[in-house]
Design an enzyme around this catalytic site. Sequence first.
Site, PDB file in Angstrom:
ATOM      1  NE  ARG A 155      26.351  56.234  28.005  1.00  0.00           N
ATOM      2  CZ  ARG A 155      25.571  56.375  29.054  1.00  0.00           C
ATOM      3  NH1 ARG A 155      25.350  55.360  29.871  1.00  0.00           N
ATOM      4  NH2 ARG A 155      24.977  57.529  29.316  1.00  0.00           N
ATOM      5  CB  CYS A 261      31.603  51.543  19.214  1.00  0.00           C
ATOM      6  SG  CYS A 261      30.677  52.877  18.452  1.00  0.00           S
TER       7      CYS A 261
HETATM    8  C1  UDX Z   1      30.361  52.305  23.240  1.00  0.00           C
HETATM    9  C2  UDX Z   1      31.067  53.249  24.239  1.00  0.00           C
HETATM   10  O1  UDX Z   1      30.487  53.067  25.527  1.00  0.00           O
HETATM   11  C3  UDX Z   1      30.927  54.691  23.774  1.00  0.00           C
HETATM   12  O2  UDX Z   1      31.645  55.538  24.651  1.00  0.00           O
HETATM   13  C4  UDX Z   1      31.504  54.802  22.369  1.00  0.00           C
HETATM   14  O3  UDX Z   1      31.452  56.109  21.867  1.00  0.00           O
HETATM   15  C5  UDX Z   1      30.763  53.852  21.428  1.00  0.00           C
HETATM   16  O4  UDX Z   1      30.881  52.511  21.948  1.00  0.00           O
HETATM   17  P1  UDX Z   1      27.873  51.511  22.744  1.00  0.00           P
HETATM   18  O5  UDX Z   1      28.439  50.767  21.577  1.00  0.00           O
HETATM   19  O6  UDX Z   1      26.619  52.272  22.568  1.00  0.00           O
HETATM   20  O7  UDX Z   1      28.957  52.560  23.288  1.00  0.00           O
HETATM   21  O8  UDX Z   1      27.648  50.399  23.867  1.00  0.00           O
HETATM   22  P2  UDX Z   1      28.058  50.189  25.390  1.00  0.00           P
HETATM   23  O9  UDX Z   1      26.987  50.685  26.269  1.00  0.00           O
HETATM   24  O10 UDX Z   1      29.424  50.685  25.624  1.00  0.00           O
HETATM   25  O11 UDX Z   1      28.062  48.573  25.452  1.00  0.00           O
HETATM   26  C6  UDX Z   1      28.967  47.807  24.652  1.00  0.00           C
HETATM   27  C7  UDX Z   1      28.747  46.320  24.819  1.00  0.00           C
HETATM   28  O12 UDX Z   1      29.259  45.842  26.059  1.00  0.00           O
HETATM   29  C8  UDX Z   1      27.287  45.871  24.778  1.00  0.00           C
HETATM   30  O13 UDX Z   1      27.164  44.675  24.036  1.00  0.00           O
HETATM   31  C9  UDX Z   1      26.961  45.666  26.243  1.00  0.00           C
HETATM   32  O14 UDX Z   1      25.893  44.784  26.458  1.00  0.00           O
HETATM   33  C10 UDX Z   1      28.278  45.091  26.763  1.00  0.00           C
HETATM   34  N1  UDX Z   1      28.461  45.263  28.203  1.00  0.00           N
HETATM   35  C11 UDX Z   1      28.596  46.509  28.744  1.00  0.00           C
HETATM   36  C12 UDX Z   1      28.521  44.150  29.036  1.00  0.00           C
HETATM   37  O15 UDX Z   1      28.391  42.996  28.596  1.00  0.00           O
HETATM   38  N2  UDX Z   1      28.729  44.336  30.382  1.00  0.00           N
HETATM   39  C13 UDX Z   1      28.887  45.558  30.937  1.00  0.00           C
HETATM   40  O16 UDX Z   1      29.069  45.646  32.156  1.00  0.00           O
HETATM   41  C14 UDX Z   1      28.802  46.690  30.091  1.00  0.00           C
END
Ligand code: UDX
Length: 434
Positions: A155, A261
């Site tokens: 992440r 991602c």
């Molecule tokens: C993600 C995956 O978690 C990771 O395992 C992979 O290798 C790369 O992609 P990341 O892109 O850093 O990681 O973000 P992440 O923390 O997963 O959040 C993704 C999106 O979902 C963000 O926009 C976040 O705000 C949103 N989100 C996440 C929500 O809206 N609600 C949630 O409950 C969780």
Amino acid sequence: MSDRQDHPDRLTVGVVGTGYVGLTSAACLAHLGHRVTGVDIDARKVAGLCRGEVPIAEPGLDTLVAEGLARGGLAFTTDLRALAESDVVLLCVPTPTGPEGTADLRAYDAAVDSLAPVLAPHCVVAVKSTVPVGTTARTARVLGRPAVSNPEFLREGHAAHDFLHPDRIVVGGTDPSAADRVAALYDGLTAPVVHTDPTSSELAKYASNAFLALKVSYVNVLAELCERLGADIADVAETMRLDPRIGAAFLSPGPGWGGSCLPKDTRALLHTAAEAGVDFAVLAEAVAANRHQHERVVEKVRQAVTGSTEGSLQGSRLGLLGLAFKAGTDDVRDSPALAVAARLAEAGAVLTGYDPGVDRDGFPGGVVQLVDDVTLVAKDAAGLVLLTEWPEFRELDWPHLADLTDHATIVDTRNLLDSATLTRAGFTYFGLGR
Ligand code: UDX
């Protein structure tokens, strides 16, 4: 050679690409005791890294790089020939989305081609970049040596921690000794290792990210339903979280999922499914629901600011709190905040934005005027829209911000703030799904 006899488990590792995945992998593998060389085509970046300058904001990464450089277990260069002695080479080059949702493999293919004449006969290539299903097998054919799929699950904002404390390690290879060598990189970490074929390994990465996207879309639509029915999404989600079959994470409603991602990987998986003749409608619907979420936030803001579903936002000054795709990062790539901002601007709103992680260097500009002081966002605003869940927003001087606004109205798309506190401060508060 003598070193390796002294440390029988220590591997000589090459990392191609020193972006957030490559640099994190290089620094963490050096921390685990391997002798690591990171290679990048960007000479300025390499020069900086050799001086210990880490170009990305990842907690703990600068310490790990400094430690590796000081101990001599970590080096950086632009010269691929430095990988001639490597036991394992990790491919960590970017694979951005190209036309039609397919991954653009130009950088990846160029790296593979340049590696071909360099690698020692015993070297194993491990594919960390997120690549379309089938790429690892093709890489093995091109290089005439075993290639192993070894996806990352890092992440942003937690990359070093996630590397050193993984939930799982996936090793997808057809040659058992090559797969074992890649698995040996992680000796010392306590995580289940999934040994599989390259195709399953590649698919597992896409499947994981797409499922996370699906989960967030599910909860976002559920939040809309809660509003219609008079239910509270916080309690509904809490009930779901307590079921271990569902899992506690990724059940917070927001302005939509984004980042570098999830959008890229869902598009790629949809493309792979279509090519294979599989109708992955449930995933296509999750993507459509995400677009709908951006629009829904705009309609919520319209209603909150004008008092009507038909009201006009033409000329309305709106202050945006948060622009990054999530808290804890400076990254605005595919940020839902910017997707919402674009739609608000289309509706005629005049936008000012503040984000504690984003400065002018990393900001594309466009429809949002970026300011570095939160009071400038509130000044004369017809309403505020909270889009990124930075915890420090909870500690803002809300009564003062309310005084500065024209209309003390706030739409909190992350349900981050305490509605009672905001109401006491003078705001009319709107959350999601309550
Ligand atoms: C993600 C995956 O978690 C990771 O395992 C992979 O290798 C790369 O992609 P990341 O892109 O850093 O990681 O973000 P992440 O923390 O997963 O959040 C993704 C999106 O979902 C963000 O926009 C976040 O705000 C949103 N989100 C996440 C929500 O809206 N609600 C949630 O409950 C969780």
